[in-house]
Design a protein around this motif. Structure first.
Motif, mmCIF file in Angstrom:
data_model
loop_
_atom_site.group_PDB
_atom_site.id
_atom_site.type_symbol
_atom_site.label_atom_id
_atom_site.label_comp_id
_atom_site.label_asym_id
_atom_site.label_seq_id
_atom_site.Cartn_x
_atom_site.Cartn_y
_atom_site.Cartn_z
ATOM 1 N N TYR A 442 12.480 26.176 24.343
ATOM 2 C CA TYR A 442 12.081 24.874 24.874
ATOM 3 C C TYR A 442 10.574 24.723 25.017
ATOM 4 N N TRP A 443 9.865 25.797 25.416
ATOM 5 C CA TRP A 443 8.416 25.655 25.506
ATOM 6 C C TRP A 443 7.826 25.334 24.139
ATOM 7 N N PHE A 444 8.309 25.993 23.088
ATOM 8 C CA PHE A 444 7.797 25.713 21.750
ATOM 9 C C PHE A 444 8.057 24.258 21.358
ATOM 10 N N ASP A 445 9.190 23.696 21.795
ATOM 11 C CA ASP A 445 9.458 22.290 21.508
ATOM 12 C C ASP A 445 8.469 21.381 22.230
ATOM 13 N N LEU A 446 8.225 21.656 23.488
ATOM 14 C CA LEU A 446 7.273 20.835 24.234
ATOM 15 C C LEU A 446 5.870 20.960 23.663
ATOM 16 N N GLN A 447 5.538 22.132 23.189
ATOM 17 C CA GLN A 447 4.191 22.362 22.682
ATOM 18 C C GLN A 447 3.934 21.626 21.372
ATOM 19 N N ARG A 448 4.977 21.453 20.545
ATOM 20 C CA ARG A 448 4.766 20.922 19.196
ATOM 21 C C ARG A 448 4.873 19.391 19.126
ATOM 22 N N ILE A 449 5.439 18.763 20.143
ATOM 23 C CA ILE A 449 5.552 17.305 20.093
ATOM 24 C C ILE A 449 4.240 16.664 20.545
ATOM 25 N N ASP A 450 4.181 15.357 20.477
ATOM 26 C CA ASP A 450 2.999 14.623 20.920
ATOM 27 C C ASP A 450 2.574 15.108 22.304
ATOM 28 N N ARG A 451 1.312 15.444 22.466
ATOM 29 C CA ARG A 451 0.843 16.084 23.680
ATOM 30 C C ARG A 451 1.036 15.191 24.910
ATOM 31 N N ALA A 452 0.729 13.929 24.798
ATOM 32 C CA ALA A 452 0.897 13.034 25.941
ATOM 33 C C ALA A 452 2.361 12.958 26.353
ATOM 34 N N LYS A 453 3.246 12.936 25.370
ATOM 35 C CA LYS A 453 4.681 12.905 25.660
ATOM 36 C C LYS A 453 5.111 14.196 26.343
ATOM 37 N N ALA A 454 4.604 15.331 25.859
ATOM 38 C CA ALA A 454 4.954 16.626 26.446
ATOM 39 C C ALA A 454 4.507 16.702 27.897
ATOM 40 N N ILE A 455 3.283 16.252 28.175
ATOM 41 C CA ILE A 455 2.768 16.290 29.542
ATOM 42 C C ILE A 455 3.617 15.396 30.446
ATOM 43 N N GLN A 456 4.014 14.255 29.937
ATOM 44 C CA GLN A 456 4.851 13.348 30.731
ATOM 45 C C GLN A 456 6.204 13.986 31.041
ATOM 46 N N ILE A 457 6.806 14.659 30.060
ATOM 47 C CA ILE A 457 8.086 15.339 30.289
ATOM 48 C C ILE A 457 7.927 16.407 31.366
ATOM 49 N N ILE A 458 6.869 17.212 31.254
ATOM 50 C CA ILE A 458 6.681 18.324 32.185
ATOM 51 C C ILE A 458 6.409 17.823 33.600
ATOM 52 N N GLU A 459 5.560 16.816 33.740
ATOM 53 C CA GLU A 459 5.214 16.370 35.080
ATOM 54 C C GLU A 459 6.380 15.664 35.775
ATOM 55 N N ASN A 460 7.402 15.279 35.017
ATOM 56 C CA ASN A 460 8.599 14.678 35.601
ATOM 57 C C ASN A 460 9.704 15.705 35.861
ATOM 58 N N GLN A 461 9.471 16.972 35.507
ATOM 59 C CA GLN A 461 10.471 18.008 35.747
ATOM 60 C C GLN A 461 10.498 18.402 37.223
ATOM 61 N N GLU A 462 11.695 18.685 37.707
ATOM 62 C CA GLU A 462 11.834 19.217 39.063
ATOM 63 C C GLU A 462 11.885 20.736 38.973
ATOM 64 N N ARG A 463 10.789 21.372 39.393
ATOM 65 C CA ARG A 463 10.697 22.834 39.375
ATOM 66 C C ARG A 463 10.829 23.422 40.772
ATOM 67 N N GLY A 464 11.347 22.645 41.682
ATOM 68 C CA GLY A 464 11.494 23.097 43.057
ATOM 69 C C GLY A 464 12.802 23.831 43.290
ATOM 70 N N THR A 465 13.159 23.996 44.569
ATOM 71 C CA THR A 465 14.364 24.726 44.941
ATOM 72 C C THR A 465 15.135 23.959 46.015
ATOM 73 N N VAL A 466 16.424 24.260 46.096
ATOM 74 C CA VAL A 466 17.276 23.687 47.132
ATOM 75 C C VAL A 466 16.959 24.381 48.459
ATOM 76 N N THR A 467 16.781 23.612 49.513
ATOM 77 C CA THR A 467 16.429 24.192 50.818
ATOM 78 C C THR A 467 17.648 24.403 51.709
#
Length: 511
Positions: A442-467
């Protein structure tokens, strides 16, 4: 990196020659010994010399870096262990242990391939057949190409090391990204000329593996006609097919080598030796009741974002992640199966199921602490089908092309999902994410697509945890916006001083 080429060279040579000549090349104990120059006198010896390229050379890539890079950096997995957290948080530094292990592993593969090619050329005895030399040379060129394909995408311009002998009095010069891709292309095309379509021992690579990697390389470079051409060579060969079910190849060592497998890393278990086994279960399984081997640490767990990506009814989810309340009758068989607690096993409730084999109860002699013999899938037929679909889509927003839909929908049918009549890049990227989760894609996929699109996908990801595990909606949110510099890793600090400053040079202009 010169330190790797020479500091590690002795280790590489040991790995190159310390293999059994038996046909069952990955199921026999390894005895560490550097064999003298008379080693390359028979076909079996030449064949044995390529054996480490299928597993042992890749060990430290596979151990932690593979999934930390491809899935934690990509947003599929999270974990709080210090070096892993740097991948999750985009806070990579040049001393990260996981990253260094991956870097070194690639160079071990390259150095081993170079030594093997040199030995075939200058040390092979008169009794060695041309067929044996061609097969080993084809395998070496293929493996070197794959290692460089990883390096160039992860670190950008790096030195090309094609020969065993290098002038140690000078710093190594980085080569341009363009010339590295040209080098990869050349190696893969030469491998195609040397290898059969598929080897009799299907654990070894043939033309279909080189075709598949050319297709993926061209897709990365947005050369869609060539990506389609080489994907369809694999498909048209008739040598590969989708397995009837998704999961067996990831949880049953007896079924991990099959017609869907195009290139996989091969492992075997010896409970006293280190470096020939697959360690992934130790980090993915989140309960010692599953492994019964003193591990099952849950170091790496599914991200909330990955869990939220699955469609209802996706058959892959059960075999990729273990949801709270799930039951697995093929695990903990001595007690009638494994029941996941309703509140799960980890902070995010779900744990990983993929690449979790079980315990010695299920596979006597093939599971012990930090050891299973499940293969690591580097290239599967399912990915080739998705490459074909994306190559046909090309730069278009969507496609209704019959071949693209057939390839794409064959993946969805196996996952028990409804077929689509029109697909977009977002559809394909989502399917790749779920089909290839924990396969370092998946990282390779994000890296190879349009950079602005990749950044938008990443910044919308939830990388947190359940409390609150009794209430999965209670989340300590973590959202991260990567910088442009985050799309390449730093060269390990111990190696950077061996690389000359200045702009990268075209390898083919000086060689």
């Amino acid at each position: 990196m010169k330190s790797i080429n020479y500091k590690i060279l002795g280790v590489v040579l040991t790995m190159l020659f310390s293999v059994s000549c038996s046909e069952e090349f990955l199921e026999n104990e390894v005895e560490d010994a550097i064999v003298d120059s008379n080693f390359f006198q028979t076909d079996d010896q030449i064949k044995a010399a390529s054996n480490p390229l299928y597993g042992r050379n890749w060990f430290f890539y596979n151990d932690k870096f593979r999934w930390a890079m491809g899935d934690s950096y990509g947003g599929n997995a999270v974990g709080s262990f210090d070096d892993l957290a740097q991948f999750v948080n985009f806070s990579m530094n040049s001393d990260n242990e996981f990253m260094i292990e991956g870097w070194e592993s690639y160079w071990v593969v390259i150095t081993t391939a170079n030594n093997l090619l040199e030995a075939i050329e200058s040390k092979a005895g008169p009794q060695v057949s041309e067929e044996a030399k061609n097969l080993a040379a084809g395998e070496a060129k293929f493996m070197r190409a794959v290692a460089y394909f990883h390096l160039v995408r992860l670190w950008g311009p790096v030195p090309i090391l094609e020969n065993v002998t290098i002038d140690t009095s000078e710093l190594l010069v980085r080569n341009t990204v363009e010339s590295i891709y040209k080098f990869i292309e050349r190696d893969l095309k030469e491998a195609i000329e040397l290898l059969p379509t598929r080897q009799e021992d299907t654990r070894r690579v043939g033309k279909t593996a080189a075709w598949a990697y050319l297709a993926k390389m061209y897709l990365t470079l947005k050369d869609y006609p060539n990506a389609q051409l080489y994907a369809e060579k694999v498909i048209g060969s008739g040598e590969h097919s989708l397995e009837p079910t998704y999961h067996d190849q990831f949880i049953n060592p007896d079924k991990s080598q099959n017609n869907e497998s195009i290139f996989s890393l091969q492992w075997f278990v010896n409970c006293t030796l280190w470096g020939m086994q697959n360690t992934n279960q130790s980090y993915f399984a989140a309960s010692g009741e599953i492994t019964k081997s003193g591990d099952g640490w849950g170091t790496c767990v599914p991200s909330i974002d990955l869990l939220n990506t699955y469609e209802a009814g996706d058959a892959r989810k059960r075999w990729t992640v273990m949801d709270g309340g799930s039951f697995y009758d093929e695990l903990d068989t001595a007690n009638g199966g494994f029941q996941v607690p309703a509140t799960g096993l980890t902070d995010n409730i779900a744990a990983f199921r993929k690449y979790v084999v079980g315990s010695p109860d299920e596979y006597p002699g093939r599971v012990c602490q930090l050891r299973t013999d499940i293969h690591t899938h580097m290239m599967r037929y399912a990915e080739v089908l998705l490459i074909q679909a994306e190559a046909i889509l090309g730069n278009s927003f969507s496609t209704t092309d019959g071949a693209a839909l057939s390839a794409y929908n064959s993946i969805r049918r196996r996952a028990n999902l409804a077929e689509k009549t029109v697909i977009t890049l977002d559809d394909i990227l989502k399917e790749r994410r779920l089909e290839l989760a924990l396969e370092s894609k998946y990282w390779f996929d994000l890296q190879r697509i349009d950079r602005a699109k990749a950044i938008q996908i990443i910044e919308n990801q939830e990388r947190g945890t359940v409390t609150d595990r009794s209430d999965p909606t209670q989340i300590e949110s973590k959202r991260i916006t990567p910088k442009e510099s985050d799309f390449l890793f730093p060269i390990p600090s111990a190696e950077a001083s061996f690389i000359a400053p200045g702009e990268p040079v075209d390898y083919f202009a000086t060689n």
